[in-house]
Each structure stands twice: as structure tokens, then as C-alpha cells.
Enzyme design. Structure first.
Site, PDB file in Angstrom:
ATOM      1  N   CYS A   1       2.697  24.272   3.495  1.00 56.03           N
ATOM      2  CA  CYS A   1       1.239  24.384   3.981  1.00 56.03           C
ATOM      3  C   CYS A   1       1.059  23.009   3.985  1.00 56.03           C
ATOM      4  O   CYS A   1      -0.418  22.799   4.357  1.00 56.03           O
ATOM      5  CB  CYS A   1       0.583  25.126   2.435  1.00 56.03           C
ATOM      6  SG  CYS A   1       1.472  25.358   1.285  1.00 56.03           S
TER       7      CYS A   1
ATOM      8  N   GLN B   1       9.447  21.477  -5.475  1.00 57.79           N
ATOM      9  CA  GLN B   1       9.621  21.978  -4.664  1.00 57.79           C
ATOM     10  C   GLN B   1       9.480  21.993  -3.025  1.00 57.79           C
ATOM     11  O   GLN B   1      10.605  22.900  -2.168  1.00 57.79           O
ATOM     12  CB  GLN B   1       8.459  23.314  -3.651  1.00 57.79           C
ATOM     13  CG  GLN B   1       7.205  24.210  -5.091  1.00 57.79           C
ATOM     14  CD  GLN B   1       6.402  23.652  -5.940  1.00 57.79           C
ATOM     15  OE1 GLN B   1       6.530  22.546  -6.601  1.00 57.79           O
ATOM     16  NE2 GLN B   1       5.502  24.843  -6.684  1.00 57.79           N
TER      17      GLN B   1
ATOM     18  N   GLY C   1     -10.597  34.007 -25.668  1.00 57.64           N
ATOM     19  CA  GLY C   1     -10.697  33.493 -23.712  1.00 57.64           C
ATOM     20  C   GLY C   1     -10.249  33.863 -22.845  1.00 57.64           C
ATOM     21  O   GLY C   1      -8.699  33.431 -22.821  1.00 57.64           O
ATOM     22  N   ALA C   2     -10.345  34.302 -21.420  1.00 57.62           N
ATOM     23  CA  ALA C   2      -9.432  34.448 -20.734  1.00 57.62           C
ATOM     24  C   ALA C   2      -9.426  34.167 -18.644  1.00 57.62           C
ATOM     25  O   ALA C   2     -10.021  34.247 -17.920  1.00 57.62           O
ATOM     26  CB  ALA C   2      -8.882  36.142 -20.136  1.00 57.62           C
ATOM     27  N   GLY C   3     -10.421  32.300 -19.090  1.00 61.48           N
ATOM     28  CA  GLY C   3      -9.775  31.917 -18.351  1.00 61.48           C
ATOM     29  C   GLY C   3      -8.698  31.415 -17.525  1.00 61.48           C
ATOM     30  O   GLY C   3      -7.670  32.141 -18.080  1.00 61.48           O
TER      31      GLY C   3
END
Lengths: 435, 275
Positions: A56, A122, A195-197
Site C-alpha cells: 500500500c 512488514q 472506556g472502550a476507545g
């Protein structure tokens, strides 16, 4: 340079995240057909060997060609025509390297010196994939095989001899790295997300892959907590249960949008006895902060807020920059070695080399034998030398004639490389089998 | 013969120290491996030194200061090698071997001649009492090394300032585990040392306990370690406090070992300069 060698040039033509805007990069897909670029490039008369790399962040073609100018033109045509990009736009984004400059660029890319995030791992895998594809398609030959193997060993050298990959350069990685300096092993440890950020989610992924036993998720809306908990095969709790969890978990990542503190000094201070002082690692990535900064003063409690983590990441980036300088030096060294190999693909040096090697062996063996034989007259000694020299010459006559006969052939590099391997003519050729 | 072996051991420990220092600075793994190999070789020769001296002298070589410093170094290296194998921590060697090397250097400057054993020491208690004590010293010295490393590492993590040691030192939890493990080995040995000493004193001097300075100080350090162990088990003391305690504890032990012998007068004075 290789005019002497095989009249083939190494050319690398490509673009990356720095030279080309994403609008161009995203269009270079050949309609999603993985075979198509191979078919098209194989069809170009001027291209001998080639490898096609597409990620990419970059698209590159590495090739050997007897006619660089025409080959480059044809490649550009292939890319622009089958992806519908105006030639002018495409050309503006391109870089083209020749010979050792091409090798150098490839080494740098593989060592992740040309990546958006310096030292990210990568890209090497992607190059290996591209190479595998090229060998499957049989588009890679003696020169590119050699170049790619060299590339892999350069990347490996850079990785082991420099610290370019060893410092975390993302917030979540930095947090995990810290956790591993506090806890010996994350196996069996429990983590809680408050908290689920998105960043909390990313950090939990790293924690899980480092062996954390359980993730507990506390969130204002229980639904979201349950979602996330399911993703990590963990448990969801409500915000009210956070204090109960304080004595049970080891790592807390807090990222709520709450205006005030979620965990205060007394909360933590009071659980440390129940925890038997087991270390507690608090990571506060919320703004405004969720956890009282004073908790860091408690023994065996370690609090890092978003700025602390950013500070670490900045330091680590600087560290990688420093290591990159050392990596560049390794690349330079290896480019020189590769250049020597390329030059050695010429016919004359091989013959010289072969003769030298034979002569060395002859002299060494003569010396051994003569010293064992005791007293010989100078005439006798000379006769031994004449005899051995003529054997050596007769033995070498046919291989040398054969090689000379191939020197005008188009694929003489194959014969030359083969000759080198058969007679083991340079120490360098040994490391081709490394990977 | 034992003196030649002793010198060889000293050289090997110095080489191991140098190797570990190179390793901690350069972080090149081969340096660490070589240093470990040299340390193991040193330990091997050291063991031989002690055995040979035992035969040459006819008694356990833990009587004068030369012998005891050397035996302490032996126990320290032994303790280090054990912990190294058990926990696979890197760079503990860079802290442990210099202490052993220093102890050996000090030992090498002292009279090495084998002299007839004073009558009071002629007892089967000598090897037991002294050996057990020095084993305790050795392993508790390793605990102190881990304690120093802990304090350095903890400070960096707490203050969020990462110096050269951050990458080079192991994690806090491992260092704390080493501290605890050494304590659970060292403390029982220390206890046995005091008890055997007391039994021997009964035999030799007719009283279990006479508050001679060495006795007093070994009781002080025993109480100190007992407190640390108790707090660890009961309250869950760990980390920084335990590390500090381990370092102070070693200080008390060393004072019992050296300070009392050299500075204060008492029944144990034969353990002095050995002149």
C-alpha cells in the site's frame, strides 16, 4: 558497469508514499488481477528478469534489461495504460535507479530504512512474497536471485546489528513494552479497559498477543463493553464495579470521556494492602485525565499518562533515527560487495581467478612434496615444476575455452556464475545460500 | 598448590567481571556467553582451590580472613550461577562478579600461609558453622545485587526517565522474585549458622550465648532478615522496600563478618587478619 558483464543493466523503477500521492497509488491495482502485471511485463521485449513489488505504500519493478531506456518507457506504458493514469502524472511520481543505486534502494527498502515508520518489520515479508511470486512465475534469474538473497541477508544484518526495530514507536506498543519491564511475563496477568476507545482496543490486542490471561472491560454503556469483551473473550463490567476490580487486575488502560477522575488516589492506596502490594500498572490515555496523577507516588504503582507515552515514543523515534545511520553504513558496505560480485560476472576476471587458484594449489602441493623428497638437483626440481604446470594447464584448457566460447552468448551470466560455483572461485559466492 | 589455584581463580573472576562489563555496555550476546563461561570456569577452579587447601591444611579453610573472603566469593559466585540458571536474567553477572572479584583481591593481599589451627577451632562444628554462614552470605549478597538493580530500574520507570540501564536490566517482577528466592534460601542458612554457633559455643566456651560483639551483630542481622521475611509473607512487602532491606541487610552481614572482626575485640578475634 555491467557492459563488460552481460550487457544487462539492473534497473529499479517505482514510486512510494513520499513520491506519489495516495490518489495515484490507489489506482495502481491492475484491476485487482495479480497475474496481469506479470503477463504485461513479461511481454516487454527489453525486460530479461523482473520482480514486481506492490504494497500500500509502494509499487516497484526491479528488472534486468539490455536496453534501459526502452525498458523504462515500456514499463511506464504498461502501468499508465492498464491503470488509466496520464503518463505525465505517473512520471512525476517515479524514481528510477540503475545498477548499484538500484541495489542500494532495494537494500534500504528491505531494511525498512525507506518506510513510513522507520524499522517497521512488514516490508521484508512483502519483499519475500514478491520474490516468491517472481520465482513461481519464473521471471527471476541469476542476477535478481543473487540480488534478492543478498537483500534478505542485508535486512537480517541490519535487524540484528542495529536497534532499528527494537524501540516501540506507537503508543500502544510503548505501553506494552513498559508492562513487560514491570511484570516479568504478561502470562497470567489480567488487564482492565475503562472506556472502550480505539487506542485501548489496540493496546489490548498487543496485551493479548503477549499472553495476558484476561481482559475486563468497563464502559459507561454496558452494550459496548460487552461487544468489546466478546472480541477479546473477556468479561464486561459496569463502571461501578471498577473499584472492586482494582484489587484483581494488574494493568489498567483508562480512556473514558469523563470530565472528572475515574480513579483517585485513595481508591488505589486502599487496595494495595489487599493486593499484597502486587504491582499495578495504570495507563491513562484519556484527556482530561481519568486517573489521579498522585497515584504514581504509591509504592508499586506505576502511572503513565498520554503525554508520558508520547514522550517515550518520541525518544524511541529519535533512537531509531540514530540506529538508522548505522544501518545505512551496513547497506553501503553490502552494496560494494554486491558490486564486486556483479563485476566478477565478467569473463576475464573469472579466467584470471581460475588460473590463480590452480597455480596456488600447484605451488602448495609442490612445496609439500619437494620438502619431503630431500635433496633434488635444481634440474630435477625444475622438472617437477614443469610437469605439474603442464598438467594444470591441460586440465584448465577445456573449461577456459568453453567459457570463452560462451562470452558472446546472451545468457553468459548463467555460465559464469555456474563456473564460479563449480570452482568455488570467491568466498562471496558462499553466502548466497544463506536464506 | 592451593595458592596457584587461588591466583588462577582470581584471574578468571577478573576476566569474567571484564566480560560482563563489556556485555552490559555493548549488549553483544557473545560477550555475555564468554563471561558466563569464564565465571563457570572460575567457580570450578575456586572449588578445586578450596578442596586442595582443605587437604593441605587438614581443616576446613574458613578460619582466617584470607580463607573466609575467598569462601565468601565462592558462595557468591555459586549463588549467582544458581540464580542465573533459574531465572535466566541478563546482566546480574555485571553486579555479582565485581563483588566476588573485589573479595578475592582483598583476600589475595592477606597472608595465605597455612598455620596450625588454634585449639579452640579444632571441632567438627567448624566446617558446619562457618560454611553454612558463608553460604548464607553468598546468596544474600546476590539478593542485594538484585536489590540494587531493582532500585535502578524502578527509579527509571517511576520517574519516566529512561537511561542506559532501562533496556539492559530485567523486569521489576523478576528482580523482586530473585530477592525473595535468595531470602528464602539465605535466611534458613543464617538460622542454622546461628544455632550451630550457639551449640559450638556451649561446647567450647561453656555457654550458648555470651553477647560477644560477633554474636550480638549476627543476632542483629538475623532479626533484620527475619523482619523482612515476615513482612514479605504477612503484609506482602515487596519491590522497593524489600530491595532496600536486602541491601541494608547485606551491610549488616558484612559488618558482622568484617567490621566486628577487624574493629571490635571479642571471642571471635581469631577470624581477624590471620597474622
Amino acid at each position: 558497469m555491467p557492459d563488460g558483464a552481460s550487457n544487462l543493466s539492473i534497473v529499479l523503477i517505482g514510486l512510494n508514499h513520499e513520491t506519489a500521492p495516495v490518489e495515484i497509488r490507489e489506482r495502481l491495482t491492475f484491476g485487482g488481477d495479480r497475474e496481469l502485471p506479470f503477463t504485461l511485463i513479461r511481454g516487454i521485449l527489453f525486460v530479461r528478469e523482473f520482480i514486481f513489488l506492490s504494497t500500500c505504500n509502494r509499487v516497484e519493478v526491479l528488472m534486468t534489461t539490455p536496453d534501459p531506456a526502452n525498458a523504462e518507457m515500456e514499463i511506464k506504458k504498461v502501468f499508465t495504460e492498464s491503470n488509466g493514469i496520464p503518463l505525465g502524472d505517473f512520471e512525476r511520481c517515479l524514481y528510477i535507479y540503475h545498477e548499484e543505486e538500484a541495489a542500494k534502494h532495494l537494500f534500504r527498502v528491505a531494511a525498512s530504512l525507506d518506510s513510513m515508520v522507520l524499522g517497521e518489520p512488514q516490508i521484508l515479508g512483502q519483499i519475500k512474497d514478491a520474490y516468491r511470486q517472481a520465482t513461481d512465475q519464473k521471471t527471476s534469474g541469476v542476477i535478481l536471485n543473487r540480488l534478492l538473497h543478498k537483500t534478505f541477508s542485508v535486512a537480517k544484518r541490519v535487524r540484528t546489528e542495529t536497534g532499528i526495530c527494537s524501540h516501540a514507536v506507537s503508543i500502544s506498543f510503548a505501553a506494552v513494552e513498559l508492562a513487560r519491564k514491570i511484570f516479568a511475563d504478561l502470562k497470567g496477568k489480567r488487564a482492565m479497559l475503562i472506556g472502550a476507545g480505539e487506542m485501548a482496543e489496540l493496546a489490548s490486542e498487543h496485551l493479548i498477543s503477549n499472553g495476558v490471561a484476561e481482559i475486563v472491560v468497563a464502559n459507561r454503556t454496558l452494550e459496548r463493553a460487552i461487544d468489546l469483551a466478546q472480541k477479546f473473550k473477556g468479561r464486561a463490567v459496569s463502571l461501578d464495579e471498577v473499584y472492586d476490580q482494582l484489587s484483581k487486575v494488574d494493568i489498567i488502560i483508562s480512556s473514558t470521556g469523563a470530565p472528572g477522575l475515574v480513579i483517585n488516589y485513595d481508591n488505589v492506596k486502599s487496595v494495595m494492602r489487599a493486593r499484597k502490594n502486587r504491582p499495578l500498572f495504570l495507563i491513562d490515555i484519556a484527556v482530561p485525565r481519568d486517573i489521579d496523577p498522585r497515584t504514581n507516588e504509591i509504592d508499586n504503582v506505576y502511572l503513565y499518562d498520554i503525554d508520558d507515552l508520547k514522550g517515550i515514543v518520541e525518544l524511541n523515534k529519535a533512537e531509531r533515527q540514530k540506529e538508522a545511520l548505522r544501518a545505512e553504513r551496513i547497506v553501503e558496505e553490502e552494496v560494494i560487495k554486491f558490486k564486486h560480485w556483479l563485476q566478477a560476472l565478467d569473463i576475464t576476471p573469472i579466467i584470471v581467478c581460475l588460473r590463480e587458484k590452480a597455480e596456488q594449489i600447484r605451488l602448495k602441493e609442490c612445496r609439500k612434496t619437494l620438502s619431503n623428497m630431500g635433496s633434488l638437483t635444481p634440474e630435477q626440481e625444475k622438472a617437477v615444476h614443469v610437469l605439474t604446470a603442464s598438467i594444470v594447464n591441460k586440465m584448465l584448457h577445456d573449461p577456459i575455452t568453453y567459457l570463452k566460447g560462451k562470452s558472446s552468448r546472451e545468457h553468459k551470466d548463467i555460465y559464469l556464475d555456474f563456473a564460479r560455483q563449480i570452482f568455488n572461485l570467491n568466498g562471496e559466492s558462499g553466502d548466497i545460500e544463506e536464506e | 598448590m592451593n595458592v596457584i589455584l587461588f591466583k588462577l581463580t582470581l584471574l578468571l573472576y577478573l576476566a569474567a567481571t571484564a566480560g560482563y562489563l563489556v556485555y552490559i555496555i555493548s549488549q553483544q550476546k557473545p560477550a555475555g556467553r564468554v563471561a558466563l563461561g569464564v565465571a563457570i570456569a572460575g567457580f570450578f577452579f575456586h572449588t578445586a582451590t578450596i578442596i586442595v587447601r582443605y587437604y593441605e591444611a587438614g581443616y576446613a579453610p574458613v578460619t582466617n580472613l584470607h580463607e573466609s573472603l575467598s569462601f565468601f566469593a565462592w558462595a557468591l559466585i555459586g549463588g549467582y550461577l544458581y540464580i542465573h540458571v533459574r531465572y535466566k536474567v541478563k546482566n546480574l553477572g555485571a553486579f555479582a562478579t565485581p563483588i566476588a572479584a573485589l573479595s578475592m583481591i582483598a583476600s589475595s593481599t592477606l597472608p595465605k600461609k597455612i598455620v596450625a589451627l588454634p585449639p579452640v577451632l579444632k571441632s567438627y562444628w567448624l566446617p558446619i558453622h562457618a560454611t553454612v554462614y558463608f553460604l548464607a552470605y553468598g546468596i544474600l549478597a546476590v539478593a542485594a545485587c538484585a536489590g540494587i538493580m531493582y532500585l535502578i530500574q524502578e527509579r527509571q520507570i517511576k520517574k519516566k526517565k529512561f537511561g542506559a540501564f532501562y533496556q539492559r536490566l530485567p523486569s521489576l517482577e523478576v528482580l523482586d522474585a530473585i530477592n525473595y528466592r535468595c531470602l528464602t534460601i539465605g535466611f534458613p542458612l543464617l538460622t542454622v549458622g546461628i544455632l550451630t554457633g550457639s551449640l559450638w559455643a556451649e561446647q567450647a566456651w561453656g555457654a550458648h550465648w555470651q553477647w560477644d560483639p560477633k554474636e550480638t551483630w549476627s543476632l542483629v542481622s538475623w532479626l533484620f532478615y527475619a523482619a523482612l521475611l515476615h513482612e514479605r509473607l504477612a503484609v506482602g512487602w515487596r519491590g522497593r522496600r524489600a530491595a532496600i532491606m536486602a541491601i541494608i541487610g547485606l551491610g549488616a552481614l558484612l559488618f558482622t563478618f568484617l567490621g566486628v572482626s577487624l574493629l571490635l575485640k571479642g571471642l571471635h578475634t581469631y577470624a581477624g587478619w590471620g597474622v
